[in-house]
Write a protein that holds these residues in place. Structure first.
Motif, PDB file in Angstrom:
ATOM      1  N   TRP A  80      32.960  23.857 -25.216  1.00 52.45           N
ATOM      2  CA  TRP A  80      31.985  23.355 -24.256  1.00 52.45           C
ATOM      3  C   TRP A  80      30.764  22.746 -24.927  1.00 52.45           C
ATOM      4  CZ3 TRP A  80      27.110  25.388 -24.204  1.00 52.45           C
ATOM      5  CH2 TRP A  80      26.928  26.637 -24.791  1.00 52.45           C
ATOM      6  N   ARG A  81      30.418  23.186 -26.126  1.00 49.79           N
ATOM      7  CA  ARG A  81      29.252  22.614 -26.816  1.00 49.79           C
ATOM      8  C   ARG A  81      29.459  21.130 -27.126  1.00 49.79           C
ATOM      9  NH1 ARG A  81      28.642  27.952 -28.187  1.00 49.79           N
ATOM     10  NH2 ARG A  81      26.488  28.681 -28.246  1.00 49.79           N
ATOM     11  N   GLY A  82      30.683  20.769 -27.475  1.00 48.12           N
ATOM     12  CA  GLY A  82      30.990  19.360 -27.709  1.00 48.12           C
ATOM     13  C   GLY A  82      30.798  18.536 -26.443  1.00 48.12           C
ATOM     14  N   LEU A  83      31.211  19.094 -25.315  1.00 47.02           N
ATOM     15  CA  LEU A  83      31.002  18.405 -24.035  1.00 47.02           C
ATOM     16  C   LEU A  83      29.512  18.251 -23.746  1.00 47.02           C
ATOM     17  CD1 LEU A  83      33.705  20.276 -21.932  1.00 47.02           C
ATOM     18  CD2 LEU A  83      33.788  17.885 -22.676  1.00 47.02           C
ATOM     19  N   TYR A  84      28.757  19.300 -24.016  1.00 48.62           N
ATOM     20  CA  TYR A  84      27.308  19.247 -23.793  1.00 48.62           C
ATOM     21  C   TYR A  84      26.652  18.210 -24.702  1.00 48.62           C
ATOM     22  CZ  TYR A  84      26.246  23.110 -20.564  1.00 48.62           C
ATOM     23  OH  TYR A  84      26.085  23.893 -19.455  1.00 48.62           O
ATOM     24  N   ARG A  85      27.070  18.159 -25.973  1.00 46.12           N
ATOM     25  CA  ARG A  85      26.492  17.172 -26.890  1.00 46.12           C
ATOM     26  C   ARG A  85      26.784  15.752 -26.410  1.00 46.12           C
ATOM     27  NH1 ARG A  85      28.827  20.686 -30.724  1.00 46.12           N
ATOM     28  NH2 ARG A  85      27.251  22.080 -31.570  1.00 46.12           N
ATOM     29  N   HIS A  86      28.025  15.538 -26.006  1.00 43.62           N
ATOM     30  CA  HIS A  86      28.406  14.213 -25.509  1.00 43.62           C
ATOM     31  C   HIS A  86      27.575  13.838 -24.272  1.00 43.62           C
ATOM     32  CE1 HIS A  86      30.925  10.770 -24.533  1.00 43.62           C
ATOM     33  NE2 HIS A  86      30.962  11.222 -23.296  1.00 43.62           N
ATOM     34  N   LYS A  87      27.393  14.772 -23.348  1.00 45.92           N
ATOM     35  CA  LYS A  87      26.622  14.495 -22.133  1.00 45.92           C
ATOM     36  C   LYS A  87      25.158  14.247 -22.483  1.00 45.92           C
ATOM     37  CE  LYS A  87      27.769  14.159 -18.544  1.00 45.92           C
ATOM     38  NZ  LYS A  87      28.081  12.937 -17.766  1.00 45.92           N
ATOM     39  N   LEU A  88      24.623  14.977 -23.437  1.00 41.35           N
ATOM     40  CA  LEU A  88      23.230  14.780 -23.842  1.00 41.35           C
ATOM     41  C   LEU A  88      23.028  13.376 -24.405  1.00 41.35           C
ATOM     42  CD1 LEU A  88      20.497  16.162 -23.946  1.00 41.35           C
ATOM     43  CD2 LEU A  88      21.097  17.011 -26.216  1.00 41.35           C
ATOM     44  N   THR A  89      23.962  12.917 -25.232  1.00 38.82           N
ATOM     45  CA  THR A  89      23.893  11.554 -25.776  1.00 38.82           C
ATOM     46  C   THR A  89      23.958  10.536 -24.643  1.00 38.82           C
ATOM     47  OG1 THR A  89      24.894  12.242 -27.849  1.00 38.82           O
ATOM     48  CG2 THR A  89      25.049   9.906 -27.311  1.00 38.82           C
ATOM     49  N   GLU A  90      24.867  10.754 -23.716  1.00 33.27           N
ATOM     50  CA  GLU A  90      25.002   9.853 -22.562  1.00 33.27           C
ATOM     51  C   GLU A  90      23.716   9.825 -21.737  1.00 33.27           C
ATOM     52  OE1 GLU A  90      27.282  10.294 -18.421  1.00 33.27           O
ATOM     53  OE2 GLU A  90      28.633  10.325 -20.153  1.00 33.27           O
ATOM     54  N   LEU A  91      23.132  10.988 -21.494  1.00 31.65           N
ATOM     55  CA  LEU A  91      21.882  11.049 -20.721  1.00 31.65           C
ATOM     56  C   LEU A  91      20.739  10.358 -21.454  1.00 31.65           C
ATOM     57  CD1 LEU A  91      22.074  14.668 -19.278  1.00 31.65           C
ATOM     58  CD2 LEU A  91      22.296  12.520 -18.011  1.00 31.65           C
ATOM     59  N   ASP A  92      20.668  10.532 -22.771  1.00 32.62           N
ATOM     60  CA  ASP A  92      19.631   9.851 -23.554  1.00 32.62           C
ATOM     61  C   ASP A  92      19.755   8.333 -23.409  1.00 32.62           C
ATOM     62  OD1 ASP A  92      18.462  12.196 -24.452  1.00 32.62           O
ATOM     63  OD2 ASP A  92      19.524  12.186 -26.379  1.00 32.62           O
ATOM     64  N   GLN A  93      20.990   7.829 -23.412  1.00 35.51           N
ATOM     65  CA  GLN A  93      21.219   6.388 -23.238  1.00 35.51           C
ATOM     66  C   GLN A  93      20.796   5.941 -21.844  1.00 35.51           C
ATOM     67  OE1 GLN A  93      25.393   6.191 -24.158  1.00 35.51           O
ATOM     68  NE2 GLN A  93      25.055   5.963 -26.354  1.00 35.51           N
ATOM     69  N   ARG A  94      21.144   6.735 -20.829  1.00 36.49           N
ATOM     70  CA  ARG A  94      20.765   6.384 -19.460  1.00 36.49           C
ATOM     71  C   ARG A  94      19.253   6.422 -19.270  1.00 36.49           C
ATOM     72  NH1 ARG A  94      24.588  10.160 -16.074  1.00 36.49           N
ATOM     73  NH2 ARG A  94      22.981   9.817 -14.512  1.00 36.49           N
ATOM     74  N   ILE A  95      18.592   7.385 -19.904  1.00 39.37           N
ATOM     75  CA  ILE A  95      17.136   7.474 -19.823  1.00 39.37           C
ATOM     76  C   ILE A  95      16.498   6.248 -20.479  1.00 39.37           C
ATOM     77  CG2 ILE A  95      15.125   8.737 -20.704  1.00 39.37           C
ATOM     78  CD1 ILE A  95      16.833  11.330 -20.228  1.00 39.37           C
ATOM     79  N   ALA A  96      17.006   5.854 -21.642  1.00 38.21           N
ATOM     80  CA  ALA A  96      16.479   4.668 -22.324  1.00 38.21           C
ATOM     81  C   ALA A  96      16.668   3.426 -21.460  1.00 38.21           C
ATOM     82  CB  ALA A  96      17.156   4.489 -23.683  1.00 38.21           C
TER      83      ALA A  96
END
Length: 145
Positions: A80-96
């Motif tokens: 699940w940590r890998g899923l969380y890392r991937h989602k965090l990267t995706e959210l950072d891109q969406r925020i930018a």
């Protein structure tokens, strides 16, 4: 034996429609419940599982990603940590992207032209965007002149 919940009781306790609970069960987000006289009976822990689905949906996970989370929790390795890392990267891109969009809109509101289509900076930004620039790059291009 623990108190068992009907699907209606689970829906009432979680605020999730019975149709959604059935769908989530079909997708494997919730384990198949026991049946009593053909009716679903959920353990009290199902309330927490529904909470997990609701929370993950609220922070941006798709149902497919929630399913991956549910199935990866007990797997060895990154799980699940890998899923969380991937989602965090995706959210950072969406925020930018959202911040770049906000900046572009704020600058548009500051435009002195009555018709923004008459603005040379706006036109330069559109041209850059159509040439393949991101919103942020197009905005920078428009304001570099």
């Amino acid at each position: 034996m623990d108190e068992q919940l009907t699907i209606g009781e689970l829906a009432s306790r979680t605020g999730v429609a019975t149709s959604a609970l059935r769908y989530w069960e079909e997708l494997g987000l919730l384990p198949a419940p026991a049946r009593v006289s053909g009716q679903r009976r959920y353990p009290p822990s199902a309330v927490g599982l529904v909470g997990v689905v609701l929370l993950l949906r609220n922070v941006g996970f798709t149902l497919r990603e929630v399913k991956a989370f549910v199935t990866s929790r007990s797997l060895p390795g990154d799980g699940w940590r890998g899923l969380y890392r991937h989602k965090l990267t995706e959210l950072d891109q969406r925020i930018a992207q959202a911040q770049a969009a906000r900046t572009a809109i704020a600058h548009g509101l500051a435009c002195p032209h009555e018709d923004i289509l008459e603005c040379s900076k706006f036109a330069a930004g559109i041209a850059a965007f159509m040439a393949g620039a991101s919103v942020e790059e197009a905005h920078e291009e428009a304001h570099s002149h």
